[in-house]
Design a protein around this motif. Structure first.
Motif, short mmCIF file in Angstrom:
data_model
loop_
_atom_site.label_atom_id
_atom_site.label_comp_id
_atom_site.label_asym_id
_atom_site.label_seq_id
_atom_site.Cartn_x
_atom_site.Cartn_y
_atom_site.Cartn_z
N GLU A 62 82.94 -20.14 15.50
CA GLU A 62 83.31 -20.51 16.87
C GLU A 62 84.71 -20.01 17.19
O GLU A 62 84.96 -19.47 18.27
CB GLU A 62 83.26 -22.03 17.06
CG GLU A 62 81.88 -22.61 17.16
CD GLU A 62 81.90 -24.13 17.29
OE1 GLU A 62 82.90 -24.69 17.79
OE2 GLU A 62 80.92 -24.78 16.87
N PHE A 63 85.63 -20.20 16.25
CA PHE A 63 87.00 -19.74 16.44
C PHE A 63 87.05 -18.22 16.57
O PHE A 63 87.73 -17.68 17.45
CB PHE A 63 87.88 -20.21 15.28
CG PHE A 63 89.30 -19.70 15.35
CD1 PHE A 63 90.16 -20.16 16.33
CD2 PHE A 63 89.76 -18.76 14.46
CE1 PHE A 63 91.47 -19.70 16.41
CE2 PHE A 63 91.06 -18.28 14.53
CZ PHE A 63 91.91 -18.76 15.51
N GLN A 64 86.30 -17.53 15.73
CA GLN A 64 86.31 -16.07 15.78
C GLN A 64 85.72 -15.55 17.09
O GLN A 64 86.23 -14.60 17.68
CB GLN A 64 85.53 -15.47 14.60
CG GLN A 64 85.60 -13.95 14.57
CD GLN A 64 84.98 -13.35 13.33
OE1 GLN A 64 84.57 -14.07 12.42
NE2 GLN A 64 84.92 -12.04 13.27
N SER A 67 88.49 -16.23 19.75
CA SER A 67 89.81 -15.64 19.55
C SER A 67 89.79 -14.19 19.08
O SER A 67 90.74 -13.45 19.29
CB SER A 67 90.59 -16.46 18.52
OG SER A 67 90.04 -16.28 17.22
N GLY A 68 88.72 -13.82 18.37
CA GLY A 68 88.67 -12.49 17.76
C GLY A 68 89.27 -12.45 16.37
O GLY A 68 89.26 -11.41 15.71
N TYR A 69 89.81 -13.57 15.88
CA TYR A 69 90.43 -13.64 14.56
C TYR A 69 89.44 -14.19 13.53
O TYR A 69 88.86 -15.25 13.74
CB TYR A 69 91.67 -14.53 14.58
CG TYR A 69 92.77 -14.05 15.48
CD1 TYR A 69 93.20 -12.74 15.47
CD2 TYR A 69 93.40 -14.93 16.35
CE1 TYR A 69 94.23 -12.30 16.29
CE2 TYR A 69 94.44 -14.52 17.18
CZ TYR A 69 94.84 -13.20 17.14
OH TYR A 69 95.86 -12.77 17.94
N SER A 70 89.30 -13.50 12.42
CA SER A 70 88.37 -13.91 11.37
C SER A 70 89.07 -14.76 10.32
O SER A 70 89.89 -14.25 9.55
CB SER A 70 87.75 -12.68 10.70
OG SER A 70 87.03 -13.06 9.55
N SER A 71 88.74 -16.02 10.26
CA SER A 71 89.28 -16.91 9.23
C SER A 71 88.82 -16.43 7.86
O SER A 71 89.58 -16.48 6.89
CB SER A 71 88.80 -18.35 9.45
OG SER A 71 89.17 -18.80 10.72
N TYR A 72 87.59 -15.96 7.79
CA TYR A 72 87.01 -15.51 6.52
C TYR A 72 87.88 -14.42 5.89
O TYR A 72 88.19 -14.49 4.70
CB TYR A 72 85.59 -14.99 6.75
CG TYR A 72 85.01 -14.31 5.53
CD1 TYR A 72 84.49 -15.07 4.48
CD2 TYR A 72 85.01 -12.92 5.40
CE1 TYR A 72 83.98 -14.45 3.35
CE2 TYR A 72 84.51 -12.31 4.27
CZ TYR A 72 84.00 -13.07 3.25
OH TYR A 72 83.51 -12.47 2.12
#
Length: 89
Positions: A62-64, A67-72
């Protein structure tokens, strides 16, 4: 920043703040850099709040999406770097 952070309605205010702090550290890894130890501390707190892998994946996805940022990718880089230092993507 024109997106919302994912959260669960069952979390306490403190937990919401800690999850947001974790996602802010992901942003920092992309936009500047962040100390590995700081990121590790925020990730460990995040995992206390979201212990299940499926829930972690859902929330991080959901965040990715917003935002476009990959937590992984940030967490993978953190885990692959065994010693202190800065993480950046």
């Amino acid at each position: 920043m024109e997106y919302q952070y994912p959260f669960d309605i069952d979390w306490t205010t403190e937990e919401v703040i800690d999850v947001i702090a974790f996602f802010e550290s992901i942003e920092q890894a992309y936009e500047k850099s962040i100390e590995r130890d700081v990121l590790m501390k925020k990730y460990k707190r995040f995992k206390e709040i979201v212990p299940g892998k499926a829930d972690e994946k859902r929330i991080c996805d959901e965040f990715q999406q917003s935002s476009g940022y990959s937590s992984y990718h940030v967490i993978k880089k953190m885990k692959d770097q065994p010693e202190s230092g800065r993480i950046s993507l």
